[in-house]
Design an enzyme around this catalytic site. Structure first.
Site, PDB file in Angstrom:
ATOM      1  N   ARG A  39       0.809  -1.210   0.000  1.00 16.28           N
ATOM      2  CA  ARG A  39       0.000   0.000   0.000  1.00 16.28           C
ATOM      3  C   ARG A  39       0.850   1.271   0.000  1.00 16.28           C
ATOM      4  O   ARG A  39       0.319   2.365  -0.173  1.00 16.28           O
ATOM      5  CB  ARG A  39      -0.929   0.018   1.231  1.00 16.28           C
ATOM      6  CG  ARG A  39      -2.024  -1.035   1.186  1.00 16.28           C
ATOM      7  CD  ARG A  39      -3.111  -0.756   2.221  1.00 16.28           C
ATOM      8  NE  ARG A  39      -4.141  -1.768   2.187  1.00 16.28           N
ATOM      9  CZ  ARG A  39      -4.185  -2.847   2.965  1.00 16.28           C
ATOM     10  NH1 ARG A  39      -3.222  -3.032   3.867  1.00 16.28           N
ATOM     11  NH2 ARG A  39      -5.153  -3.725   2.859  1.00 16.28           N
ATOM     12  N   GLY A  74      26.090  -9.574  -3.090  1.00 15.95           N
ATOM     13  CA  GLY A  74      25.642 -10.587  -2.145  1.00 15.95           C
ATOM     14  C   GLY A  74      25.389 -10.064  -0.756  1.00 15.95           C
ATOM     15  O   GLY A  74      24.922 -10.818   0.110  1.00 15.95           O
ATOM     16  N   ASP A 102      29.834   0.792  -6.357  1.00 14.02           N
ATOM     17  CA  ASP A 102      29.891   1.555  -5.105  1.00 14.02           C
ATOM     18  C   ASP A 102      31.220   1.287  -4.405  1.00 14.02           C
ATOM     19  O   ASP A 102      31.304   1.230  -3.175  1.00 14.02           O
ATOM     20  CB  ASP A 102      28.713   1.211  -4.197  1.00 14.02           C
ATOM     21  CG  ASP A 102      28.450   2.266  -3.119  1.00 14.02           C
ATOM     22  OD1 ASP A 102      28.899   3.413  -3.294  1.00 14.02           O
ATOM     23  OD2 ASP A 102      27.806   1.946  -2.103  1.00 14.02           O
ATOM     24  N   GLY A 127      29.573   1.331   1.652  1.00 11.43           N
ATOM     25  CA  GLY A 127      30.084   1.090   0.316  1.00 11.43           C
ATOM     26  C   GLY A 127      30.387  -0.378   0.112  1.00 11.43           C
ATOM     27  O   GLY A 127      30.046  -1.228   0.939  1.00 11.43           O
TER      28      GLY A 127
END
Length: 382
Positions: free
Chosen positions: A221, A243, A267, A302
């Site tokens: 919702r 992972g 990243d 990161g």
């Protein structure tokens, strides 16, 4: 620029496979892919050739974190580290920092001239405190007129500029001004609802930063920013496939919902391509352990991967077709940034390419036909 011909068992040109083929390069551009028996002579490489990886979110590498070294030399070190790992185009990323550090980073990016440098990604400081992640809450703040002016000036000086911001800290008018100036506006580190995200996308935001991480989630919702990223057309989103940041099932849902809009990002932090066991960011210690980077409280800080690792993860762990996995690291980010001559190896493309073994380990990389990251010349010649 680099010229020459490579022969190899398989070439992936970004769309199709070529078996027992050769790729020819002149002045740093691809001129042809032909069957080996029809091509000029040249060295034969083991494995396969594919487009070089394009990473739109790289915080560091080779022992260097851009926040800690916002200089042309820092950019050069980061790009060189990732080039050796198969990333032939890098958006060097500055995490939320002080205004003076941001100014130094922009100035450095404006004069940086090194192979693989694509542009600057400013991740913050105009984010949401509620979804700060590893960003220093003391440095997060709303965008002011002076900030907007500085970013607009930077946009005119840099080849490419991505700005990650949250609707909580920037207005739609500011987003429209940035997008109109050619800035790629990415929504991230935000707790905004779906309707707000839709409104900011209409104002000019076209990207979402590290999908699922540090943002409002998909509820049945309350769809949140994740719901907007997965349902609205014309939107693209980066995904960290290591992972740890996102569960496999969630990644598969995203890839099925937005098959043309998802691209991989690393990243990556300073640890990638180095033997560092940790580093500091904004005075806080980041710990490296078993493939994870975290603050002392366990918050992910990161990633400890290069983009090649993410592509390998998608193929070997998620079960994606090899061509699909390769596109997530090349053609998809190229499309997200509007790069028509990268992410593929069709005639006219920049000769940014990589050689991979059967395990998808990078054994060589070339930027505009020139060896990168310690790659042997392999017959390419200036």
């Amino acid at each position: 620029m680099g010229s020459g011909t490579f022969h190899v068992a398989r070439i992936f040109d970004g769309e199709a496979w070529h078996q027992n083929a050769a790729i020819s390069i002149k002045a740093g551009r691809v001129t042809s892919i032909l069957p080996s028996h029809e091509a000029p002579e040249g060295p034969r490489l083991p494995g396969l050739i594919a487009p070089g990886y394009i990473d739109l979110q790289v915080n560091g590498g080779g022992g260097v974190l851009f926040n800690n070294d916002p200089t042309p030399e820092g950019i050069r070190a980061i790009c060189a580290a990732h080039a050796g790992l198969g990333t032939t185009a890098t958006m060097v990323t500055l995490i939320t920092d002080r205004p003076d550090v941001t100014a130094r980073a922009v100035a450095a990016a404006g004069v940086a001239d090194c192979p693989g440098f694509l542009g600057l990604h400013l991740e913050g400081p105009h984010l949401s405190l509620a979804k700060k992640g590893t960003h220093d809450p003391a440095l997060i703040r709303a965008m002011e007129a002076a900030d907007l002016a500085a970013i607009l000036t930077a946009a005119g000086q840099l080849p490419h500029l991505i700005v990650t911001l949250a609707p909580e800290s920037a207005t739609r008018r500011q987003v429209h001004a940035l997008a109109s100036a050619g800035v790629t506006v990415s929504l991230g580190h935000s707790d905004c609802d779906h309707d707000t995200a839709r409104d900011y996308i209409a104002a000019g935001a076209g990207m979402v930063t590290h999908l699922f991480n540090a943002m409002s989630q998909l509820g049945h919702r309350a769809p949140g920013l994740v719901g907007a990223a997965l349902s609205l057309p014309g939107l693209c989103a980066g995904l960290i496939a290591d992972g740890f940041h996102v569960a496999d099932a969630a990644m598969l849902v995203a890839l099925r919902a937005q098959p043309e809009g998802i691209f991989l990002v690393s990243d990556a932090m300073a640890t990638v391509g180095s033997d560092l066991t940790g580093f500091t960011l904004n005075g806080r210690q980041i710990f490296r352990s078993a493939g994870r980077l975290t603050l002392a409280d366990g918050t992910l800080a990161g990633a400890d991967i290069a983009l090649a690792d993410a592509v390998r993860y998608c193929h070997q762990r998620l079960g994606l077709d090899l061509a699909a996995a390769l596109r997530l690291g090349s053609a998809a980010p190229a499309a997200a940034l509007g790069l028509a001559d990268r992410g593929h190896l069709r005639p006219g493309a920049r000769a940014d390419l990589i050689c991979l073994d059967e395990g998808l380990n990078v054994t060589g990389s070339w930027i505009a036909g020139r060896p990168a990251g310690g790659t042997p010349s392999g017959g390419m010649r200036p």
